[in-house]
Enzyme design. Structure first.
Site, PDB file in Angstrom:
ATOM      1  N   HIS A  22       0.860  -1.189   0.000  1.00  0.00           N
ATOM      2  CA  HIS A  22       0.000   0.000   0.000  1.00  0.00           C
ATOM      3  C   HIS A  22       0.888   1.228   0.000  1.00  0.00           C
ATOM      4  O   HIS A  22       1.714   1.379   0.912  1.00  0.00           O
ATOM      5  CB  HIS A  22      -0.900   0.012   1.233  1.00  0.00           C
ATOM      6  CG  HIS A  22      -1.802  -1.186   1.302  1.00  0.00           C
ATOM      7  ND1 HIS A  22      -3.121  -1.143   0.927  1.00  0.00           N
ATOM      8  CD2 HIS A  22      -1.560  -2.471   1.663  1.00  0.00           C
ATOM      9  CE1 HIS A  22      -3.663  -2.343   1.065  1.00  0.00           C
ATOM     10  NE2 HIS A  22      -2.730  -3.164   1.509  1.00  0.00           N
ATOM     11  N   GLU A 207      -7.883 -12.041   5.896  1.00  0.00           N
ATOM     12  CA  GLU A 207      -7.147 -11.704   7.124  1.00  0.00           C
ATOM     13  C   GLU A 207      -8.039 -11.970   8.331  1.00  0.00           C
ATOM     14  O   GLU A 207      -7.571 -12.315   9.400  1.00  0.00           O
ATOM     15  CB  GLU A 207      -6.738 -10.226   7.131  1.00  0.00           C
ATOM     16  CG  GLU A 207      -5.637  -9.849   6.184  1.00  0.00           C
ATOM     17  CD  GLU A 207      -5.338  -8.356   6.259  1.00  0.00           C
ATOM     18  OE1 GLU A 207      -6.147  -7.559   5.742  1.00  0.00           O
ATOM     19  OE2 GLU A 207      -4.302  -7.979   6.839  1.00  0.00           O
TER      20      GLU A 207
HETATM   21  N1  HPA Z   1      -5.578  -5.192   5.146  1.00  0.00           N
HETATM   22  C1  HPA Z   1      -6.629  -4.434   4.940  1.00  0.00           C
HETATM   23  N2  HPA Z   1      -6.517  -3.157   4.649  1.00  0.00           N
HETATM   24  C2  HPA Z   1      -5.314  -2.614   4.569  1.00  0.00           C
HETATM   25  C3  HPA Z   1      -4.193  -3.368   4.779  1.00  0.00           C
HETATM   26  C4  HPA Z   1      -4.337  -4.720   5.062  1.00  0.00           C
HETATM   27  O1  HPA Z   1      -3.383  -5.475   5.261  1.00  0.00           O
HETATM   28  N3  HPA Z   1      -3.140  -2.520   4.635  1.00  0.00           N
HETATM   29  C5  HPA Z   1      -3.628  -1.324   4.331  1.00  0.00           C
HETATM   30  N4  HPA Z   1      -4.954  -1.364   4.300  1.00  0.00           N
HETATM   31 ZN    ZN Z   2      -2.792  -5.119   2.168  1.00  0.00          ZN
END
Ligand code: HPA
Ligand code: ZN
Length: 346
Positions: A22, A207
């Protein structure tokens, strides 16, 4: 000298691609403080290193959103992009496909055209200086809902048709941010617009969600790449589909430990099992500055955690190239650089 040091040095120099990074997550702590001062954004602490502390994905996202809030004008985006690539290039990154997530800025009145033009300006300068190439992926922010996502994609497609500066660098769309209480399949209309315009499709999932939710996303959204995908192995059917179709997963091992807390230690990560199952599971950084990381160190950490040697890490680097959205001749050039790379001195 520790035995890993020779390998770690060689992995730093190994030409690598980062497909899950990002751009806002590359912001140096000192840049956060300087931009906050310039733009009058209050920070909870003046100590840069103390800014980046969190204990869950949603706590991390609060820090991420604070970092994003320091980006106010086109020059800020240009600076961020320039620093992102000059920093990654120093650790052997030769190509990256970087997310930017502009929902918060657009809601605050910034123009997408200015954001993309600023990013492009910084990236072009960094590319000329380093030789590292960078393309952009416009991410929808799930905290803003599917309709905001669809509008972002529509606007991007319109700007690309109008040849607005820098928009040819935006080669795909994705989605990120929280997974809690979100049905990501509701983003299908946005992905349909992107697909019809010839944009590539990826998305964060896995995640904080299950293999069933990942599978539903692949089905409903037609993702051609998956970001994170931690629980994929929990479903034999999903695993078989992803192996057969060679759908890449942009895995971020350290991030999964320190940001999403999916594992206590890197050694517990499922990456070795993913690769052993035949999944095209690659190694990436996610938010390198926010987790005090770079791709050279991530390769070294992965090698150490899983006992992988030079040849296995070269395979990881080659899989990253396969998973990228470069064209075949660009991939062939990068592959040649990887196989010519010098391994550790013995
Ligand atoms: N997950 C979700 N959103 C995010 C992440 C991530 O790892 N990094 C930056 N925004
Ligand atoms: Zn990410």
């Amino acid at each position: 000298m520790r035995p890993m040091d020779g390998l770690a040095r060689a992995l730093e120099a190994l030409p690598k691609v980062d497909l899950h990074c990002h751009v806002e997550g590359t912001m140096r702590p000192t840049t956060v403080v300087e931009l906050a001062r310039k733009n009058g954004v209050p920070l909870p602490t003046a100590e840069p290193a103390d800014l980046y502390t969190y204990s869950s994905l949603d706590e991390f996202l609060a820090v991420f959103w604070l970092v994003q809030s320091t980006l106010v004008d086109r020059d800020d985006w240009a600076r961020l992009a320039y620093e992102a690539v000059t920093d990654s290039a120093r650790h052997g990154v030769v190509h990256q496909e970087c997310f930017f997530t502009p929902a918060r800025h657009l809601a605050g009145g910034q123009r997408l055209a200015a954001i993309v033009a600023g990013l492009d300006e910084g990236l072009a300068a960094a590319e000329a200086e380093t030789g590292t190439t960078c393309r952009l992926i416009a991410d929808m922010d799930r905290a803003f809902g599917p309709e905001a996502g669809r509008q972002l994609v529509e606007e991007l497609v319109g700007l690309r048709s109008a040849r607005s500066p820098g928009t040819d660098r935006v080669i795909g769309v994705g989605m990120d941010s929280t997974e809690l209480g979100v049905d990501s399949t509701t983003y299908a209309p946005a992905y349909d617009v992107a697909r019809a315009a010839g944009l590539r499709l990826t998305g964060h999932q896995g995640e904080n969600s299950t293999a069933q939710q990942v599978a539903a996303c692949l089905d409903a959204l037609g993702l051609e790449r998956l970001d994170h995908g931690v629980p994929v192995l929990d479903s034999a059917v999903l695993t078989a589909q992803m192996v057969d179709e060679r759908i890449p997963i942009t895995v971020c091992p350290t991030s999964n430990v320190v940001i999403a807390h999916c594992f206590d230690r890197l050694e517990d990560h499922v990456l070795p099992r993913m690769r052993a199952a035949g999944l095209l599971a690659t190694v990436n950084t996610d938010d390198p500055a926010l987790s005090d990381l770079d791709l050279g160190r991530e390769y070294a950490a992965v090698a150490e955690a899983f006992g992988w040697g030079w040849n296995q890490m070269v395979e990881v680097a080659l899989d990253g190239i396969e998973a990228s959205w470069l064209d075949e001749s660009e991939k062939a050039d990068l592959r040649a650089r990887v196989v010519m790379a010098e391994g550790p001195r013995v």
